[in-house]
Design a protein around this motif. Structure first.
Motif, mmCIF file in Angstrom:
data_model
loop_
_atom_site.group_PDB
_atom_site.id
_atom_site.type_symbol
_atom_site.label_atom_id
_atom_site.label_comp_id
_atom_site.label_asym_id
_atom_site.label_seq_id
_atom_site.Cartn_x
_atom_site.Cartn_y
_atom_site.Cartn_z
ATOM 1 N N ILE A 60 -2.070 -18.491 -14.063
ATOM 2 C CA ILE A 60 -0.919 -19.396 -14.084
ATOM 3 C C ILE A 60 -0.237 -19.259 -12.725
ATOM 4 C CG2 ILE A 60 1.265 -19.948 -15.201
ATOM 5 C CD1 ILE A 60 0.127 -18.653 -17.755
ATOM 6 N N PRO A 61 -0.342 -20.270 -11.861
ATOM 7 C CA PRO A 61 0.196 -20.158 -10.500
ATOM 8 C C PRO A 61 1.676 -19.775 -10.441
ATOM 9 C CG PRO A 61 -1.203 -22.085 -10.664
ATOM 10 C CD PRO A 61 -1.044 -21.543 -12.059
ATOM 11 N N ALA A 62 2.486 -20.327 -11.312
ATOM 12 C CA ALA A 62 3.921 -20.041 -11.284
ATOM 13 C C ALA A 62 4.245 -18.617 -11.724
ATOM 14 C CB ALA A 62 4.664 -21.037 -12.174
ATOM 15 N N SER A 63 3.327 -17.945 -12.403
ATOM 16 C CA SER A 63 3.577 -16.590 -12.902
ATOM 17 C C SER A 63 3.015 -15.492 -12.020
ATOM 18 C CB SER A 63 2.973 -16.447 -14.304
ATOM 19 O OG SER A 63 3.576 -17.347 -15.192
ATOM 20 N N LEU A 64 2.310 -15.850 -10.960
ATOM 21 C CA LEU A 64 1.721 -14.841 -10.083
ATOM 22 C C LEU A 64 2.823 -14.040 -9.395
ATOM 23 C CD1 LEU A 64 -1.078 -16.942 -8.356
ATOM 24 C CD2 LEU A 64 -1.350 -15.305 -10.219
ATOM 25 N N PRO A 65 2.666 -12.725 -9.315
ATOM 26 C CA PRO A 65 3.648 -11.913 -8.580
ATOM 27 C C PRO A 65 3.669 -12.334 -7.112
ATOM 28 C CG PRO A 65 2.215 -10.507 -9.903
ATOM 29 C CD PRO A 65 1.635 -11.887 -9.946
ATOM 30 N N ALA A 66 4.806 -12.197 -6.479
ATOM 31 C CA ALA A 66 4.949 -12.564 -5.067
ATOM 32 C C ALA A 66 3.925 -11.794 -4.237
ATOM 33 C CB ALA A 66 6.354 -12.260 -4.585
ATOM 34 N N GLY A 67 3.176 -12.499 -3.420
ATOM 35 C CA GLY A 67 2.185 -11.871 -2.559
ATOM 36 C C GLY A 67 0.834 -11.628 -3.206
ATOM 37 N N PHE A 68 0.662 -11.988 -4.489
ATOM 38 C CA PHE A 68 -0.609 -11.753 -5.169
ATOM 39 C C PHE A 68 -1.666 -12.699 -4.629
ATOM 40 C CE2 PHE A 68 -3.691 -12.457 -8.561
ATOM 41 C CZ PHE A 68 -4.002 -11.168 -8.912
ATOM 42 N N ASP A 69 -2.826 -12.162 -4.295
ATOM 43 C CA ASP A 69 -3.935 -12.951 -3.764
ATOM 44 C C ASP A 69 -4.943 -13.177 -4.894
ATOM 45 O OD1 ASP A 69 -5.955 -14.140 -2.321
ATOM 46 O OD2 ASP A 69 -6.420 -12.364 -1.118
ATOM 47 N N THR A 70 -5.163 -14.420 -5.277
ATOM 48 C CA THR A 70 -6.052 -14.724 -6.399
ATOM 49 C C THR A 70 -7.499 -14.352 -6.115
ATOM 50 O OG1 THR A 70 -6.277 -17.017 -5.661
ATOM 51 C CG2 THR A 70 -4.586 -16.544 -7.325
ATOM 52 N N SER A 71 -7.854 -14.120 -4.867
ATOM 53 C CA SER A 71 -9.234 -13.699 -4.572
ATOM 54 C C SER A 71 -9.487 -12.255 -5.022
ATOM 55 C CB SER A 71 -9.543 -13.857 -3.087
ATOM 56 O OG SER A 71 -8.777 -12.941 -2.321
ATOM 57 N N THR A 72 -8.442 -11.527 -5.386
ATOM 58 C CA THR A 72 -8.615 -10.158 -5.880
ATOM 59 C C THR A 72 -8.914 -10.109 -7.368
ATOM 60 O OG1 THR A 72 -6.253 -9.865 -6.298
ATOM 61 C CG2 THR A 72 -7.064 -9.229 -4.111
ATOM 62 N N ILE A 73 -8.861 -11.249 -8.049
ATOM 63 C CA ILE A 73 -9.182 -11.286 -9.477
ATOM 64 C C ILE A 73 -10.681 -11.064 -9.611
ATOM 65 C CG2 ILE A 73 -9.202 -12.665 -11.582
ATOM 66 C CD1 ILE A 73 -6.758 -14.154 -10.478
ATOM 67 N N GLU A 74 -11.059 -10.011 -10.313
ATOM 68 C CA GLU A 74 -12.476 -9.657 -10.456
ATOM 69 C C GLU A 74 -13.016 -10.203 -11.753
ATOM 70 O OE1 GLU A 74 -13.287 -5.487 -9.681
ATOM 71 O OE2 GLU A 74 -11.275 -5.333 -8.887
ATOM 72 N N ALA A 80 0.814 -1.215 0.000
ATOM 73 C CA ALA A 80 0.000 0.000 0.000
ATOM 74 C C ALA A 80 0.849 1.268 0.000
ATOM 75 C CB ALA A 80 -0.923 -0.002 1.207
ATOM 76 N N THR A 81 2.071 1.195 0.491
ATOM 77 C CA THR A 81 2.887 2.395 0.606
ATOM 78 C C THR A 81 3.718 2.695 -0.640
ATOM 79 O OG1 THR A 81 4.655 1.127 1.639
ATOM 80 C CG2 THR A 81 3.057 2.185 3.102
ATOM 81 N N THR A 82 3.811 1.783 -1.585
ATOM 82 C CA THR A 82 4.617 2.043 -2.769
ATOM 83 C C THR A 82 3.860 2.920 -3.736
ATOM 84 O OG1 THR A 82 3.846 0.068 -3.886
ATOM 85 C CG2 THR A 82 5.868 -0.140 -2.597
ATOM 86 N N GLN A 83 4.586 3.579 -4.616
ATOM 87 C CA GLN A 83 3.971 4.465 -5.590
ATOM 88 C C GLN A 83 3.597 3.690 -6.835
ATOM 89 O OE1 GLN A 83 6.597 7.689 -6.243
ATOM 90 N NE2 GLN A 83 6.565 8.361 -4.119
ATOM 91 N N ALA A 84 2.773 4.316 -7.710
ATOM 92 C CA ALA A 84 2.316 3.662 -8.935
ATOM 93 C C ALA A 84 3.471 3.272 -9.843
ATOM 94 C CB ALA A 84 1.343 4.579 -9.685
ATOM 95 N N SER A 85 4.587 4.009 -9.781
ATOM 96 C CA SER A 85 5.735 3.667 -10.625
ATOM 97 C C SER A 85 6.378 2.354 -10.196
ATOM 98 C CB SER A 85 6.760 4.798 -10.607
ATOM 99 O OG SER A 85 7.217 4.993 -9.279
ATOM 100 N N ASP A 86 6.116 1.936 -8.959
ATOM 101 C CA ASP A 86 6.644 0.673 -8.454
ATOM 102 C C ASP A 86 5.614 -0.452 -8.565
ATOM 103 O OD1 ASP A 86 8.937 2.044 -7.724
ATOM 104 O OD2 ASP A 86 8.174 2.473 -5.706
ATOM 105 N N ALA A 87 4.600 -0.265 -9.381
ATOM 106 C CA ALA A 87 3.502 -1.225 -9.472
ATOM 107 C C ALA A 87 4.000 -2.592 -9.899
ATOM 108 C CB ALA A 87 2.452 -0.725 -10.446
ATOM 109 N N VAL A 88 3.404 -3.606 -9.312
ATOM 110 C CA VAL A 88 3.767 -4.979 -9.594
ATOM 111 C C VAL A 88 3.011 -5.509 -10.803
ATOM 112 C CG1 VAL A 88 3.759 -7.309 -8.639
ATOM 113 C CG2 VAL A 88 4.329 -5.377 -7.190
ATOM 114 N N TYR A 89 1.772 -5.061 -10.984
ATOM 115 C CA TYR A 89 0.982 -5.525 -12.120
ATOM 116 C C TYR A 89 0.001 -4.454 -12.578
ATOM 117 C CZ TYR A 89 -2.834 -6.518 -8.820
ATOM 118 O OH TYR A 89 -3.826 -6.413 -7.877
ATOM 119 N N THR A 90 -0.503 -4.646 -13.791
ATOM 120 C CA THR A 90 -1.459 -3.727 -14.387
ATOM 121 C C THR A 90 -2.688 -4.529 -14.794
ATOM 122 O OG1 THR A 90 0.335 -2.392 -15.261
ATOM 123 C CG2 THR A 90 -1.816 -2.058 -16.259
ATOM 124 N N VAL A 91 -3.858 -3.936 -14.620
ATOM 125 C CA VAL A 91 -5.105 -4.568 -15.037
ATOM 126 C C VAL A 91 -5.648 -3.790 -16.233
ATOM 127 C CG1 VAL A 91 -7.430 -5.252 -14.356
ATOM 128 C CG2 VAL A 91 -5.590 -5.235 -12.660
#
Length: 155
Positions: free
Chosen positions: A141-155, A46-57
């Motif tokens: 793809i489970p092996a491609s998920l970013p570290a810490g990504f929670d699949t329940s957030t997939i809308e 939550a504290t990182t900026q958008a430039s440090d984003a891990v993924y894009t939707v």
């Protein structure tokens, strides 16, 4: 006349080839730029900026009203997809080579009364359900998920 026909055929094939992308590769092209909305890049901390984003939707609304979301990592590879709407999107395009996993698992199931398909394998997870005019699903793809990504957030 023959030359014009050949050119039209070539261009239509090229257009289809340019739109061919899927889970595990680059984002799909489901429509013109007016039907696509790039959502804000999301970060897992939550504290990182958008430039440090891990993924894009990226969200696309198809002509049918179905909403397709593609979750792309920092390197531009789609690691998860979801869909919701009155019709199914082109799952062959959306799932890419994982489409055969879905169809082979669907073929093993009895047909009567089942409107949900769940595939949970080490290389792909696919959940699809619905009925006429109300379809929803997601795949990742489970092996491609970013570290810490929670699949329940997939809308």
């Amino acid at each position: 006349m023959r030359r014009a026909f050949t050119l039209m055929l070539f261009l239509s094939l090229l257009q289809g080839a340019l739109a061919w992308a899927a889970l595990g590769s680059s984002p799909s092209n489901f429509g013109t730029p007016t039907t696509q909305t790039k959502l804000a890049a999301r970060s897992l901390a939550a504290t990182t900026q958008a430039s440090d984003a891990v993924y894009t939707v990226t969200q696309s609304t198809l002509d049918s009203g179905t909403i397709v979301r593609e979750y792309t990592d920092a390197s531009g590879v789609v690691f998860a997809v979801s869909w919701k709407g009155p019709t199914l999107p082109d799952l062959r395009t959306l799932l890419g080579d994982k489409f055969t996993v879905m169809t082979s698992n669907a073929a093993k199931r009895p047909k009567a009364g089942h409107s949900q398909l769940a595939v949970d394998q080490s290389d792909v997870v696919i959940v699809s359900n619905g009925h006429m005019r109300a379809f929803a699903g997601q795949a990742w793809i489970p092996a491609s998920l970013p570290a810490g990504f929670d699949t329940s957030t997939i809308e």
